[in-house]
Write a protein that holds these residues in place. Sequence first.
Motif, PDB file in Angstrom:
ATOM      1  N   PRO A  55       0.808  -1.227   0.000  1.00  0.00           N
ATOM      2  CA  PRO A  55       0.000   0.000   0.000  1.00  0.00           C
ATOM      3  C   PRO A  55       0.838   1.272   0.000  1.00  0.00           C
ATOM      4  CG  PRO A  55      -0.859  -1.587   1.590  1.00  0.00           C
ATOM      5  CD  PRO A  55       0.466  -2.110   1.138  1.00  0.00           C
ATOM      6  N   GLN A  56       1.983   1.240   0.684  1.00  0.00           N
ATOM      7  CA  GLN A  56       2.867   2.411   0.680  1.00  0.00           C
ATOM      8  C   GLN A  56       3.443   2.638  -0.713  1.00  0.00           C
ATOM      9  OE1 GLN A  56       5.817   2.044   3.939  1.00  0.00           O
ATOM     10  NE2 GLN A  56       4.561   0.333   4.641  1.00  0.00           N
ATOM     11  N   MET A  57       3.799   1.539  -1.364  1.00  0.00           N
ATOM     12  CA  MET A  57       4.347   1.640  -2.723  1.00  0.00           C
ATOM     13  C   MET A  57       3.301   2.208  -3.676  1.00  0.00           C
ATOM     14  SD  MET A  57       7.146   0.939  -4.423  1.00  0.00           S
ATOM     15  CE  MET A  57       7.686   0.745  -6.123  1.00  0.00           C
ATOM     16  N   ALA A  58       2.064   1.752  -3.532  1.00  0.00           N
ATOM     17  CA  ALA A  58       0.988   2.216  -4.402  1.00  0.00           C
ATOM     18  C   ALA A  58       0.677   3.692  -4.206  1.00  0.00           C
ATOM     19  CB  ALA A  58      -0.277   1.386  -4.151  1.00  0.00           C
ATOM     20  N   ALA A  59       0.980   4.216  -3.023  1.00  0.00           N
ATOM     21  CA  ALA A  59       0.642   5.607  -2.700  1.00  0.00           C
ATOM     22  C   ALA A  59       1.674   6.605  -3.206  1.00  0.00           C
ATOM     23  CB  ALA A  59       0.479   5.763  -1.191  1.00  0.00           C
ATOM     24  N   LEU A  60       2.829   6.118  -3.686  1.00  0.00           N
ATOM     25  CA  LEU A  60       3.867   7.032  -4.158  1.00  0.00           C
ATOM     26  C   LEU A  60       3.388   7.824  -5.375  1.00  0.00           C
ATOM     27  CD1 LEU A  60       7.081   4.797  -3.962  1.00  0.00           C
ATOM     28  CD2 LEU A  60       6.368   6.565  -2.352  1.00  0.00           C
ATOM     29  N   SER A  61       3.794   9.066  -5.448  1.00  0.00           N
ATOM     30  CA  SER A  61       3.425   9.895  -6.592  1.00  0.00           C
ATOM     31  C   SER A  61       4.239   9.507  -7.821  1.00  0.00           C
ATOM     32  CB  SER A  61       3.688  11.370  -6.276  1.00  0.00           C
ATOM     33  OG  SER A  61       5.089  11.609  -6.186  1.00  0.00           O
ATOM     34  N   GLU A  62       3.788   9.948  -8.972  1.00  0.00           N
ATOM     35  CA  GLU A  62       4.542   9.699 -10.202  1.00  0.00           C
ATOM     36  C   GLU A  62       5.936  10.310 -10.110  1.00  0.00           C
ATOM     37  OE1 GLU A  62       4.205  10.481 -15.038  1.00  0.00           O
ATOM     38  OE2 GLU A  62       2.993  11.650 -13.646  1.00  0.00           O
ATOM     39  N   THR A  63       6.022  11.493  -9.538  1.00  0.00           N
ATOM     40  CA  THR A  63       7.329  12.156  -9.396  1.00  0.00           C
ATOM     41  C   THR A  63       8.273  11.320  -8.556  1.00  0.00           C
ATOM     42  OG1 THR A  63       6.339  14.352  -9.615  1.00  0.00           O
ATOM     43  CG2 THR A  63       8.502  14.222  -8.560  1.00  0.00           C
ATOM     44  N   GLN A  64       7.786  10.785  -7.453  1.00  0.00           N
ATOM     45  CA  GLN A  64       8.641   9.958  -6.593  1.00  0.00           C
ATOM     46  C   GLN A  64       9.121   8.707  -7.320  1.00  0.00           C
ATOM     47  OE1 GLN A  64       5.580   9.892  -3.418  1.00  0.00           O
ATOM     48  NE2 GLN A  64       7.228  10.418  -1.984  1.00  0.00           N
ATOM     49  N   ARG A  65       8.217   8.074  -8.054  1.00  0.00           N
ATOM     50  CA  ARG A  65       8.605   6.850  -8.769  1.00  0.00           C
ATOM     51  C   ARG A  65       9.600   7.148  -9.887  1.00  0.00           C
ATOM     52  NH1 ARG A  65       3.731   5.564 -10.971  1.00  0.00           N
ATOM     53  NH2 ARG A  65       2.496   7.027  -9.738  1.00  0.00           N
ATOM     54  N   ASN A  66       9.399   8.247 -10.594  1.00  0.00           N
ATOM     55  CA  ASN A  66      10.333   8.612 -11.658  1.00  0.00           C
ATOM     56  C   ASN A  66      11.697   8.996 -11.101  1.00  0.00           C
ATOM     57  OD1 ASN A  66       8.620   8.098 -13.788  1.00  0.00           O
ATOM     58  ND2 ASN A  66       7.894  10.212 -13.962  1.00  0.00           N
ATOM     59  N   ILE A 101      15.063   2.446 -19.060  1.00  0.00           N
ATOM     60  CA  ILE A 101      14.621   3.181 -17.871  1.00  0.00           C
ATOM     61  C   ILE A 101      14.290   4.625 -18.242  1.00  0.00           C
ATOM     62  CG2 ILE A 101      15.372   4.106 -15.638  1.00  0.00           C
ATOM     63  CD1 ILE A 101      17.000   1.520 -15.271  1.00  0.00           C
ATOM     64  N   ARG A 102      15.113   5.217 -19.079  1.00  0.00           N
ATOM     65  CA  ARG A 102      14.868   6.598 -19.517  1.00  0.00           C
ATOM     66  C   ARG A 102      13.523   6.689 -20.260  1.00  0.00           C
ATOM     67  NH1 ARG A 102      19.326   7.233 -21.971  1.00  0.00           N
ATOM     68  NH2 ARG A 102      20.399   7.992 -20.119  1.00  0.00           N
ATOM     69  N   ASP A 103      13.259   5.689 -21.096  1.00  0.00           N
ATOM     70  CA  ASP A 103      11.980   5.666 -21.809  1.00  0.00           C
ATOM     71  C   ASP A 103      10.814   5.513 -20.833  1.00  0.00           C
ATOM     72  OD1 ASP A 103      13.289   5.924 -24.205  1.00  0.00           O
ATOM     73  OD2 ASP A 103      13.236   3.791 -24.698  1.00  0.00           O
ATOM     74  N   LEU A 104      10.985   4.671 -19.830  1.00  0.00           N
ATOM     75  CA  LEU A 104       9.930   4.465 -18.827  1.00  0.00           C
ATOM     76  C   LEU A 104       9.591   5.767 -18.110  1.00  0.00           C
ATOM     77  CD1 LEU A 104      10.612   1.098 -16.928  1.00  0.00           C
ATOM     78  CD2 LEU A 104       8.570   1.734 -18.199  1.00  0.00           C
ATOM     79  N   ILE A 105      10.619   6.504 -17.754  1.00  0.00           N
ATOM     80  CA  ILE A 105      10.397   7.775 -17.058  1.00  0.00           C
ATOM     81  C   ILE A 105       9.519   8.698 -17.903  1.00  0.00           C
ATOM     82  CG2 ILE A 105      11.544   9.882 -16.246  1.00  0.00           C
ATOM     83  CD1 ILE A 105      13.929   8.080 -15.424  1.00  0.00           C
ATOM     84  N   GLY A 106       9.717   8.660 -19.208  1.00  0.00           N
ATOM     85  CA  GLY A 106       8.957   9.539 -20.095  1.00  0.00           C
ATOM     86  C   GLY A 106       7.549   9.066 -20.417  1.00  0.00           C
ATOM     87  N   LEU A 107       7.239   7.824 -20.057  1.00  0.00           N
ATOM     88  CA  LEU A 107       5.906   7.301 -20.358  1.00  0.00           C
ATOM     89  C   LEU A 107       4.864   7.850 -19.390  1.00  0.00           C
ATOM     90  CD1 LEU A 107       6.601   3.543 -21.175  1.00  0.00           C
ATOM     91  CD2 LEU A 107       6.103   5.394 -22.777  1.00  0.00           C
ATOM     92  N   LYS A 108       3.641   7.898 -19.865  1.00  0.00           N
ATOM     93  CA  LYS A 108       2.514   8.360 -19.050  1.00  0.00           C
ATOM     94  C   LYS A 108       2.353   7.481 -17.808  1.00  0.00           C
ATOM     95  CE  LYS A 108      -2.499   9.089 -19.388  1.00  0.00           C
ATOM     96  NZ  LYS A 108      -3.674   8.978 -20.294  1.00  0.00           N
TER      97      LYS A 108
END
Length: 425
Positions: free
Chosen positions: A15-26, A81-88
């Motif tokens: 649940p903590q992992m799911a709550a992370l924002s897109e910015t945090q994951r990127n 990884i760079r491509d992943l960061i740029g994906l929606k």
Amino acid sequence: MEIREEVRKVKAAAPQMAALSETQRNQALQAVSDALAARKEEIFAANEEDRRQAEKEGIAAPVLKRLKFDEGKLHDVTEGIRDLIGLKDPLRQTQLARELDEGLTLYRVTCPIGVIGVIFEARPDALVQISALCIKSGNCVILKGGSEALRTNKILFQIIQKAALEAGLPEHSMLLLEARSEISELLDCYGYVDLLIPRGSNQFVQYIMNHTRIPVMGHADGICHIYVDKEADLKKAIPVILDAKTQYVSACNAVETLLIHRAIAEKFLPELAKELKAHGVELKGTREVQELTGCVEATEEDNRKEYLDYIVSAKIVDSIQEAIDHINTYGSHHTDCILTEDSGAAEEFMMLVDSAGVYQNCSTRFADGYRYGFGAEVGISTGKLHARGPVGLEGLVSYKYKLFGNGHVVGDYASGKRTFHFKDL
């Protein structure tokens, strides 16, 4: 290591992992990419040890090729990884918005699956791709790679986990299993693991499916076909076949069986055999193919064979329907291609071949998450539920329904006091 307890900790972190924002994951993904580049010499040294040991043990050449992790592989995974960061962002996307009644509104919103266990072959780059996809999609991950890559997997995991934790990912969001015996313990973790993705031989995948209550997604064999139609452009056909067979011979999307329409066989097969031989590929064929090419005899078993080597089998067929029937009977529902300039034939082939990928006039090697623009993949799914084909971000999310009301009760609708009006927003 007490596997069940460690897996329980991963489940608690979901649940903590799911709550992370897109910015945090990127940001975590960027940190992982930077760390891999900074510590590449440690990775290469560990990989060299793994490869020396594998060679000493007489490991097959295709496995050795998958095992190698060098500058080229490092470049590929960091680009991925760079491509992943740029994906929606795949999370928190609204798929449905509907007003059921005044003040009663329903939304379907994407969310992570939760805890994903991936058991994969001796391919260290797969560990990086899987980890990155799970970070981007907000999933916790449990990884078990092939024993031949033990040292490489260990250092890669340490680097990725350290960078991800320092970037703010929850503790216990990632777990690496090292011993083969731990697989059986993982299979008993029903209720803690939400999805298992095994990658390997048909026998291995079937074993996983038959020994766990955890949902399983994946593919066993990659028995891919190319059918050369009577309306094929033969100048295109040979380069496509050579690429599909030799560009990376040990991949699950390499072609293993060729089906040639009788109308062009006499002209096409001798030239094809010559080019295959020039590229180090052994051709096996039915008696008719042998008569035209002098190749090695193919048996019934070859129809079901995933060679993962410089070997390909060939058969002459009388019609597109015979080719389709052969593929649906002997194929693994992975990726199959028709070479033809007849759009009607291509449409028929794509409609009737029951595979995750159906192609016209291009190499089967395109069946890949990176080449589809998914960033990477955790594997190829040949099933039909949830995800099919290369499983990227979209295949790693589920959804939940969110309903917002204002004191609404079902009794009012059952009694006829209120009625639904179902208006899409």
